[in-house]
Design an enzyme around this catalytic site. Sequence first.
Site, PDB file in Angstrom:
ATOM      1  N   ARG A 104      75.657  44.398  12.267  1.00 24.93           N
ATOM      2  CA  ARG A 104      75.013  45.599  11.715  1.00 24.93           C
ATOM      3  C   ARG A 104      74.456  45.194  10.360  1.00 24.93           C
ATOM      4  O   ARG A 104      75.203  44.800   9.460  1.00 24.93           O
ATOM      5  CB  ARG A 104      76.022  46.737  11.581  1.00 24.93           C
ATOM      6  N   HIS A 131      68.663  50.768  17.084  1.00 26.91           N
ATOM      7  CA  HIS A 131      70.095  50.989  17.336  1.00 26.91           C
ATOM      8  C   HIS A 131      70.297  51.053  18.858  1.00 26.91           C
ATOM      9  O   HIS A 131      70.640  52.104  19.412  1.00 26.91           O
ATOM     10  CB  HIS A 131      70.550  52.284  16.644  1.00 26.91           C
ATOM     11  N   GLN A 134      73.542  52.535  20.711  1.00 25.84           N
ATOM     12  CA  GLN A 134      73.659  53.993  20.760  1.00 25.84           C
ATOM     13  C   GLN A 134      72.904  54.556  21.955  1.00 25.84           C
ATOM     14  O   GLN A 134      73.338  55.521  22.584  1.00 25.84           O
ATOM     15  CB  GLN A 134      73.135  54.614  19.459  1.00 25.84           C
ATOM     16  N   ASP A 219      68.907  63.111  14.142  1.00 27.28           N
ATOM     17  CA  ASP A 219      69.723  62.149  13.398  1.00 27.28           C
ATOM     18  C   ASP A 219      69.629  62.530  11.924  1.00 27.28           C
ATOM     19  O   ASP A 219      68.810  63.383  11.540  1.00 27.28           O
ATOM     20  CB  ASP A 219      69.172  60.724  13.646  1.00 27.28           C
ATOM     21  N   CYS A 259      73.676  60.898  17.221  1.00 26.48           N
ATOM     22  CA  CYS A 259      74.487  59.671  17.237  1.00 26.48           C
ATOM     23  C   CYS A 259      75.706  59.770  16.340  1.00 26.48           C
ATOM     24  O   CYS A 259      76.665  59.028  16.521  1.00 26.48           O
ATOM     25  CB  CYS A 259      73.625  58.471  16.868  1.00 26.48           C
ATOM     26  N   ARG A 287      80.172  55.280  23.655  1.00 28.33           N
ATOM     27  CA  ARG A 287      79.931  54.016  22.947  1.00 28.33           C
ATOM     28  C   ARG A 287      80.924  52.961  23.445  1.00 28.33           C
ATOM     29  O   ARG A 287      80.589  51.797  23.643  1.00 28.33           O
ATOM     30  CB  ARG A 287      80.097  54.207  21.426  1.00 28.33           C
TER      31      ARG A 287
HETATM   32  N1  NVA Z   1      69.860  56.432  11.306  1.00 31.58           N
HETATM   33  C1  NVA Z   1      71.243  56.300  10.930  1.00 31.58           C
HETATM   34  C2  NVA Z   1      72.101  56.027  12.124  1.00 31.58           C
HETATM   35  C3  NVA Z   1      73.579  55.905  11.829  1.00 31.58           C
HETATM   36  C4  NVA Z   1      74.393  55.580  13.046  1.00 31.58           C
HETATM   37  C5  NVA Z   1      71.382  55.190   9.902  1.00 31.58           C
HETATM   38  O1  NVA Z   1      70.743  54.153  10.068  1.00 31.58           O
HETATM   39  O2  NVA Z   1      72.109  55.371   8.940  1.00 31.58           O
HETATM   40  N1   CP Z   2      76.560  56.300  15.715  1.00 36.41           N
HETATM   41  C1   CP Z   2      77.046  55.265  15.016  1.00 36.41           C
HETATM   42  O1   CP Z   2      76.563  54.121  15.129  1.00 36.41           O
HETATM   43  O2   CP Z   2      78.105  55.547  14.219  1.00 36.41           O
HETATM   44  P1   CP Z   2      78.798  54.621  13.123  1.00 36.41           P
HETATM   45  O3   CP Z   2      77.828  54.450  11.993  1.00 36.41           O
HETATM   46  O4   CP Z   2      80.047  55.359  12.738  1.00 36.41           O
HETATM   47  O5   CP Z   2      79.107  53.280  13.764  1.00 36.41           O
END
Ligand code: NVA
Ligand code: CP
Length: 303
Positions: A104, A131, A134, A219, A259, A287
Amino acid sequence: MAAKHFLTLLDLTPAELRQLLARAIELKAMQHAGTLYEPLKNRVLGMVFEKSSTRTRVSFEAGMIQLGGQAIFLSPRDTQLGRGEPIEDTARVLSRMVDIIMIRTFEHQKIETFAACSRVPVINALTDMHHPCQLLADMQTYLEYRGDIRGRTVAWVGDGNNMCHSYIHAAQQFGFTLHIACPPGYLPNQALVDAVAAAVRISHDPVTAVAGADLVVTDVWASMGQEEEQAQRQRIFAPYQVTAELMRLARPDALFMHCLPAHRGEEVSAVVIDGPQSVVWDEAENRLHSQKALLEYLLLPRH
Ligand code: NVA
Ligand code: CP
């Protein structure tokens, strides 16, 4: 042979993705029945997190343990990555020690560079651009509740962000129409949209995007790394909240997904996310199951 990676939904064919979802549903049933299934004994997943996580970390870690393997959590704060060791060198070293790696991070280019130097499969656990994990969970959840999503209409309301980009890929791979409503200046990446132009319709109007939709998705308005834009985004995105009034324009049997983490009263009202059309808890649980199917697919290619 070069390792198979999962950096975006386009790394698998539509047929492979459908097979993976079917397998996720099987693995979920086995898990719920208490069946012990440990095909990844002695296999190790390296987990590199440069951003926070609850769901992704726990689902990958629990998933590996349930499959008989182990997972190692690596944060830049405690590794040489955080002190400037090149991403290429980190990839070369880690991939000689573990069997599979998830990352990540911020720039999507970084995961591509990492994957190019890795001997083992690399999974995108979120970048600024995509992502895909997800989307596996979201597509599994739709399949479980409503059957095949092919030919259906999905409404994306809010920011043209990493999740929106993965929905654009999903429209192409799973064969649904995607109606996107974003404020001016917050549209998704144009090149991604152009690649699937026939499947995607973009506007600045949540009402037309949601009209007749089978699934409504949103989101957060400020993603990780955009914290300093939070106040400005809250003003700009205010007309894009998914409210009960907006949901009423979708089909009566429309589902709501997010998500998570969610901000009630910002991108979604509490009555929607905590209401009967919301499937966010099953979505979050999936997930675990869909990523177990992914781990199995990448490590045991016969499945
Ligand atoms: N768009 C959000 C998704 C988190 C799972 C982010 O990147 O923070
Ligand atoms: N939806 C998702 O990826 O959640 P986290 O940021 O908690 O991993």
